[in-house]
Design an enzyme around this catalytic site. Structure first.
Site, mmCIF file in Angstrom:
data_model
loop_
_atom_site.group_PDB
_atom_site.id
_atom_site.type_symbol
_atom_site.label_atom_id
_atom_site.label_comp_id
_atom_site.label_asym_id
_atom_site.label_seq_id
_atom_site.Cartn_x
_atom_site.Cartn_y
_atom_site.Cartn_z
ATOM 1 N N GLY A 88 0.778 -1.236 0.000
ATOM 2 C CA GLY A 88 0.000 0.000 0.000
ATOM 3 C C GLY A 88 0.807 1.283 0.000
ATOM 4 N N ASP A 143 0.133 3.447 4.102
ATOM 5 C CA ASP A 143 -0.815 4.196 3.278
ATOM 6 C C ASP A 143 -1.941 4.791 4.111
ATOM 7 O OD1 ASP A 143 -1.879 1.666 3.818
ATOM 8 O OD2 ASP A 143 -2.467 1.225 1.767
ATOM 9 N N ASP A 146 -6.295 2.771 9.802
ATOM 10 C CA ASP A 146 -7.716 2.456 9.888
ATOM 11 C C ASP A 146 -8.005 1.915 11.290
ATOM 12 O OD1 ASP A 146 -10.304 1.744 9.414
ATOM 13 O OD2 ASP A 146 -9.908 0.302 7.838
ATOM 14 N N LYS A 174 -8.118 7.471 8.690
ATOM 15 C CA LYS A 174 -9.560 7.292 8.508
ATOM 16 C C LYS A 174 -10.274 7.496 9.829
ATOM 17 C CE LYS A 174 -10.912 3.776 5.632
ATOM 18 N NZ LYS A 174 -11.495 2.468 5.298
ATOM 19 N N PHE A 195 -14.360 3.206 2.285
ATOM 20 C CA PHE A 195 -13.296 2.396 1.706
ATOM 21 C C PHE A 195 -12.782 3.101 0.454
ATOM 22 C CE2 PHE A 195 -11.180 -0.836 -0.692
ATOM 23 C CZ PHE A 195 -10.479 -1.507 0.303
ATOM 24 N N VAL A 196 -11.492 3.428 0.468
ATOM 25 C CA VAL A 196 -10.941 4.218 -0.634
ATOM 26 C C VAL A 196 -9.876 3.441 -1.416
ATOM 27 C CG1 VAL A 196 -11.407 6.482 0.360
ATOM 28 C CG2 VAL A 196 -9.300 5.297 0.975
ATOM 29 N N ASP A 202 -5.472 -0.235 -2.576
ATOM 30 C CA ASP A 202 -6.079 -1.172 -3.523
ATOM 31 C C ASP A 202 -7.440 -1.677 -3.084
ATOM 32 O OD1 ASP A 202 -4.988 -2.736 -1.305
ATOM 33 O OD2 ASP A 202 -5.555 -4.472 -2.508
ATOM 34 N N ARG A 208 -4.317 0.618 -7.698
ATOM 35 C CA ARG A 208 -3.196 1.297 -7.042
ATOM 36 C C ARG A 208 -2.630 2.410 -7.928
ATOM 37 N NH1 ARG A 208 -1.880 -1.757 -2.415
ATOM 38 N NH2 ARG A 208 -2.047 -4.008 -2.650
HETATM 39 P P1 IMP Z 1 -5.421 -1.100 9.805
HETATM 40 O O1 IMP Z 1 -6.899 -1.434 9.886
HETATM 41 O O2 IMP Z 1 -5.136 0.245 10.413
HETATM 42 O O3 IMP Z 1 -4.592 -2.205 10.378
HETATM 43 O O4 IMP Z 1 -5.078 -0.996 8.272
HETATM 44 C C1 IMP Z 1 -4.624 -2.143 7.617
HETATM 45 C C2 IMP Z 1 -4.433 -2.012 6.172
HETATM 46 O O5 IMP Z 1 -5.715 -2.138 5.597
HETATM 47 C C3 IMP Z 1 -3.859 -0.725 5.614
HETATM 48 O O6 IMP Z 1 -2.445 -0.740 5.594
HETATM 49 C C4 IMP Z 1 -4.405 -0.775 4.222
HETATM 50 O O7 IMP Z 1 -3.550 -1.529 3.367
HETATM 51 C C5 IMP Z 1 -5.725 -1.500 4.380
HETATM 52 N N1 IMP Z 1 -6.857 -0.560 4.365
HETATM 53 C C6 IMP Z 1 -7.533 -0.037 5.404
HETATM 54 N N2 IMP Z 1 -8.502 0.793 4.970
HETATM 55 C C7 IMP Z 1 -8.420 0.788 3.606
HETATM 56 C C8 IMP Z 1 -9.142 1.459 2.559
HETATM 57 O O8 IMP Z 1 -10.070 2.260 2.761
HETATM 58 N N3 IMP Z 1 -8.753 1.167 1.288
HETATM 59 C C9 IMP Z 1 -7.744 0.310 0.981
HETATM 60 N N4 IMP Z 1 -7.031 -0.315 1.919
HETATM 61 C C10 IMP Z 1 -7.381 -0.075 3.224
HETATM 62 MG MG MG Z 2 -4.178 -3.114 1.132
#
Ligand code: IMP
Ligand code: MG
Length: 227
Positions: A88, A143, A146, A174, A195-196, A202, A208
């Site tokens: 990402g 990237d 979340d 986010k 979701f972006v 991706d 991407r």
């Molecule tokens: P986390 O939920 O903070 O652990 O994020 C984990 C991973 O989920 C990020 O590094 C992204 O690769 C992916 N991710 C989370 N939200 C999005 C989104 O809105 N679009 C695409 N990938 C996402």
């Molecule tokens: Mg991803």
């Protein structure tokens, strides 16, 4: 028919395979495949699949310059070990480090996140870093922040390597209820809970290459043929 829709891409890929199996296309480059998928006057444009753009390309470019300055100031007179969480962060990191005028080392860590049996989000290291972080000033770049699981997991791993300092930078933060309490030190943009895709982010490894960040058209968010 709109050639850029996944349905057309898929059926044309089948046509490509049929041709190939029929022996009429024995040697075929990636470009040949691509041309068959997106014939002549129907250039593929990933923007066709976007419902709403949240962050324009120009806004990303100008914010990156500011972020670069913030990071240059924070690490003035020191060398930084930049660790990109891939895939990402690939595009973000590639552009951001060219805004940095401090010495830096670059390494990557590949993380995969998934939901376990209890539906809790878990992350797993797929590819380790090569740098020894002991005594280094480390900046982890992802990237998007979340749930916070990925960055919480990676920072915990890296702290055990005894770096001199450890900071985090994300392109997007986010607005969600985090599963773990985590805030990044450097943030590009704060976005709503949607979701972006684009600029490295991706959906099923697609989109991407989009130069901006946007929300996918709802009907493309879970096409069964992509699973
Ligand atoms: P986390 O939920 O903070 O652990 O994020 C984990 C991973 O989920 C990020 O590094 C992204 O690769 C992916 N991710 C989370 N939200 C999005 C989104 O809105 N679009 C695409 N990938 C996402
Ligand atoms: Mg991803």
């Amino acid at each position: 028919m709109v050639a850029s829709s996944p349905a057309v891409a898929r059926s044309s890929t089948s046509a490509f395979k049929a041709l190939n199996q029929g022996g009429r296309l024995e040697i075929c480059s990636w470009q040949d495949n691509y041309l068959l998928m997106y014939p002549e006057d129907h250039a593929y444009n990933p923007l066709d699949d976007i419902d709403q753009i949240l962050v324009e390309e120009a806004a990303i470019k100008s914010r990156l310059k500011e972020l670069g300055q913030e990071i240059n100031q924070a690490y003035e007179g020191r060398e930084v070990a930049v660790i990109a969480i891939i895939n990402g962060a690939i595009i973000f990191v590639a552009d951001l480090i060219r805004e940095l005028n401090i010495p830096l080392q670059l390494d990557c860590i590949r993380i995969s996140s998934y939901r376990d049996d209890t539906n809790a989000q878990t992350s797993e290291v797929i590819d380790k870093i090569r740098l020894d972080l002991k005594g280094l000033d480390v900046l982890i770049i992802d990237d998007i922040l979340d749930s916070g699981n990925t960055l919480a997991h990676v920072t915990k791993l890296f702290r055990a390597m005894e770096p001199a300092s450890l900071k985090t930078c994300v392109l997007l933060d986010k607005k969600t209820t985090r599963s773990v309490d985590f805030e990044a030190d450097f943030v590009g943009f704060r976005i709503p809970d949607q979701f972006v895709v684009g600029y490295g982010l991706d959906f099923a490894e697609r989109y991407r290459q989009l130069p901006c960040i946007g929300v996918l058209r709802p009907e493309l968010q879970n096409p069964p043929e992509w699973s």
